[in-house]
Design a protein around this motif. Structure first.
Motif, PDB file in Angstrom:
ATOM      1  N   ASP A 172      -5.879  -0.503 -23.548  1.00  0.00           N
ATOM      2  CA  ASP A 172      -5.876  -1.618 -22.594  1.00  0.00           C
ATOM      3  C   ASP A 172      -4.456  -2.024 -22.219  1.00  0.00           C
ATOM      4  O   ASP A 172      -4.131  -3.205 -22.123  1.00  0.00           O
ATOM      5  N   LEU A 173      -3.585  -1.028 -22.000  1.00  0.00           N
ATOM      6  CA  LEU A 173      -2.230  -1.306 -21.562  1.00  0.00           C
ATOM      7  C   LEU A 173      -2.161  -1.375 -20.044  1.00  0.00           C
ATOM      8  O   LEU A 173      -2.887  -0.672 -19.340  1.00  0.00           O
ATOM      9  N   HIS A 174      -1.281  -2.234 -19.540  1.00  0.00           N
ATOM     10  CA  HIS A 174      -0.905  -2.195 -18.136  1.00  0.00           C
ATOM     11  C   HIS A 174       0.213  -1.167 -17.995  1.00  0.00           C
ATOM     12  O   HIS A 174       0.979  -0.922 -18.931  1.00  0.00           O
ATOM     13  N   LEU A 175       0.322  -0.592 -16.787  1.00  0.00           N
ATOM     14  CA  LEU A 175       1.311   0.450 -16.547  1.00  0.00           C
ATOM     15  C   LEU A 175       2.158   0.099 -15.332  1.00  0.00           C
ATOM     16  O   LEU A 175       1.624  -0.234 -14.268  1.00  0.00           O
ATOM     17  N   GLY A 176       3.481   0.176 -15.502  1.00  0.00           N
ATOM     18  CA  GLY A 176       4.404  -0.041 -14.404  1.00  0.00           C
ATOM     19  C   GLY A 176       4.824   1.293 -13.812  1.00  0.00           C
ATOM     20  O   GLY A 176       5.227   2.202 -14.549  1.00  0.00           O
ATOM     21  N   ILE A 177       4.739   1.415 -12.490  1.00  0.00           N
ATOM     22  CA  ILE A 177       5.085   2.656 -11.802  1.00  0.00           C
ATOM     23  C   ILE A 177       6.322   2.427 -10.948  1.00  0.00           C
ATOM     24  O   ILE A 177       6.400   1.453 -10.206  1.00  0.00           O
ATOM     25  N   THR A 178       7.270   3.351 -11.062  1.00  0.00           N
ATOM     26  CA  THR A 178       8.551   3.240 -10.374  1.00  0.00           C
ATOM     27  C   THR A 178       8.669   4.282  -9.255  1.00  0.00           C
ATOM     28  O   THR A 178       7.751   5.064  -9.001  1.00  0.00           O
ATOM     29  N   GLY A 179       9.873   4.323  -8.653  1.00  0.00           N
ATOM     30  CA  GLY A 179      10.162   5.325  -7.645  1.00  0.00           C
ATOM     31  C   GLY A 179      10.225   6.739  -8.175  1.00  0.00           C
ATOM     32  O   GLY A 179      10.413   7.679  -7.385  1.00  0.00           O
ATOM     33  N   TRP A 180      10.075   6.916  -9.482  1.00  0.00           N
ATOM     34  CA  TRP A 180       9.948   8.271 -10.054  1.00  0.00           C
ATOM     35  C   TRP A 180       8.859   9.039  -9.308  1.00  0.00           C
ATOM     36  O   TRP A 180       8.968  10.247  -9.084  1.00  0.00           O
ATOM     37  N   VAL A 181       7.818   8.325  -8.903  1.00  0.00           N
ATOM     38  CA  VAL A 181       6.668   8.951  -8.247  1.00  0.00           C
ATOM     39  C   VAL A 181       7.035   9.461  -6.852  1.00  0.00           C
ATOM     40  O   VAL A 181       6.289  10.252  -6.266  1.00  0.00           O
ATOM     41  N   CYS A 182       8.183   9.035  -6.326  1.00  0.00           N
ATOM     42  CA  CYS A 182       8.646   9.480  -5.007  1.00  0.00           C
ATOM     43  C   CYS A 182       9.514  10.730  -5.082  1.00  0.00           C
ATOM     44  O   CYS A 182      10.021  11.195  -4.054  1.00  0.00           O
ATOM     45  N   ASP A 183       9.694  11.255  -6.270  1.00  0.00           N
ATOM     46  CA  ASP A 183      10.570  12.410  -6.491  1.00  0.00           C
ATOM     47  C   ASP A 183       9.740  13.687  -6.433  1.00  0.00           C
ATOM     48  O   ASP A 183       8.885  13.923  -7.295  1.00  0.00           O
TER      49      ASP A 183
END
Length: 269
Positions: A172-183
């Motif tokens: 039940d963790l929340h996840l933070g997504i960064t601009g890594w996904v734009c690479d």
């Protein structure tokens, strides 16, 4: 224009510190506000707190000890961190966790200090803001021990594989997504996983000044990432998830307010 909450900004002890007023203002013009200022050790956490007190409602902060600085933890650290966390502007304990990629602190020390901070968070009933790199097994094992007693837990800058995603969701963790996904080079695996993060668990962040989105156009003259680029990251993630960009932005904004207990402060924004 949607509102955005950047849940990870390294304003203290980074390349952004000397231009922080401009960074805050430029982000606010695009409705990227509030910003969460990250504390990586106790001294930096105290500076982050002072900064938030100078910018009420625009800035909040975390307080904690990053695994890189785990060796700085001593007998007085628990009391000092408890005092920092008593401030209203400190909305999560962290950045805490494990980093076996660089091993700036010995791994046994990292594990001990991470557990100590999770234990304190359970006593203070505070959300935790966590870091993990190349330490999946130990990270999950330690979090699993304390998760039943934590009100909320976030793994920021998630870049794990499918097994790690499933382990995080099971806890039940929340996840933070960064601009890594734009690479297009490093972010392909994450891009494939992002659609599988439940709506209620996802948040967005720049982790600025790091992780400048590679697909940002026009390309900034500076290599520094900034909170003003969060709308670009949000739109890219919305496209990967097949969601309307404005609705996705609103979803992440309200997820973040709920997680950090700030809905009452920003209702209607």
């Amino acid at each position: 224009m949607p509102a955005y909450f950047d849940i990870a900004v390294n304003l203290v002890g980074s390349a952004l510190e000397h231009e922080l007023d401009t960074v805050i203002e430029d982000a606010a013009k695009l409705r990227v506000s509030p910003l969460l200022v990250i504390g990586s050790d106790l001294a930096e956490s105290a500076k982050a707190l002072a900064l938030t007190q100078a910018h009420p409602r625009r800035l909040y902060c975390t307080a904690g000890v990053h695994p890189h600085q785990a060796s700085s933890w001593n007998d007085a650290s628990t009391a000092e961190l408890t005092q920092l966390c008593s401030a209203a502007q400190v909305v999560a304990l962290g950045e805490c966790g494990l980093d076996y990629n660089r091993d700036f602190s010995p791994r046994p020390v990292q594990r001990r200090v991470f557990a100590a901070q999770l234990e304190l968070a359970t006593k203070l009933n505070m959300p935790v803001f966590m870091h993990e790199r190349d330490a999946n097994r130990d990270f999950i094992a330690i979090v699993r021990e304390y998760r039943p007693h934590l009100p909320n837990a976030l793994l920021h800058c998630f870049t794990g594989d499918r097994a790690m995603l499933e382990a995080c969701l099971a806890l039940d963790l929340h996840l933070g997504i960064t601009g890594w996904v734009c690479d297009e080079r490093r972010g392909q695996e994450l891009a494939a996983l992002v659609p599988d993060i439940p709506d209620e668990r996802i948040m967005i962040e720049t982790d600025s000044p790091y992780l400048l989105p590679r697909n940002l156009r026009p390309k900034p003259k500076s290599s520094k990432n900034k909170p003003e680029y969060l709308p670009h990251i949000s739109e890219h993630i919305a496209g990967l998830r097949g969601q309307d960009p404005s609705q996705f932005a609103a979803l992440c904004y309200h997820n973040s307010l709920r997680f950090f207990g700030l809905e009452r402060d920003h209702v209607g924004t």
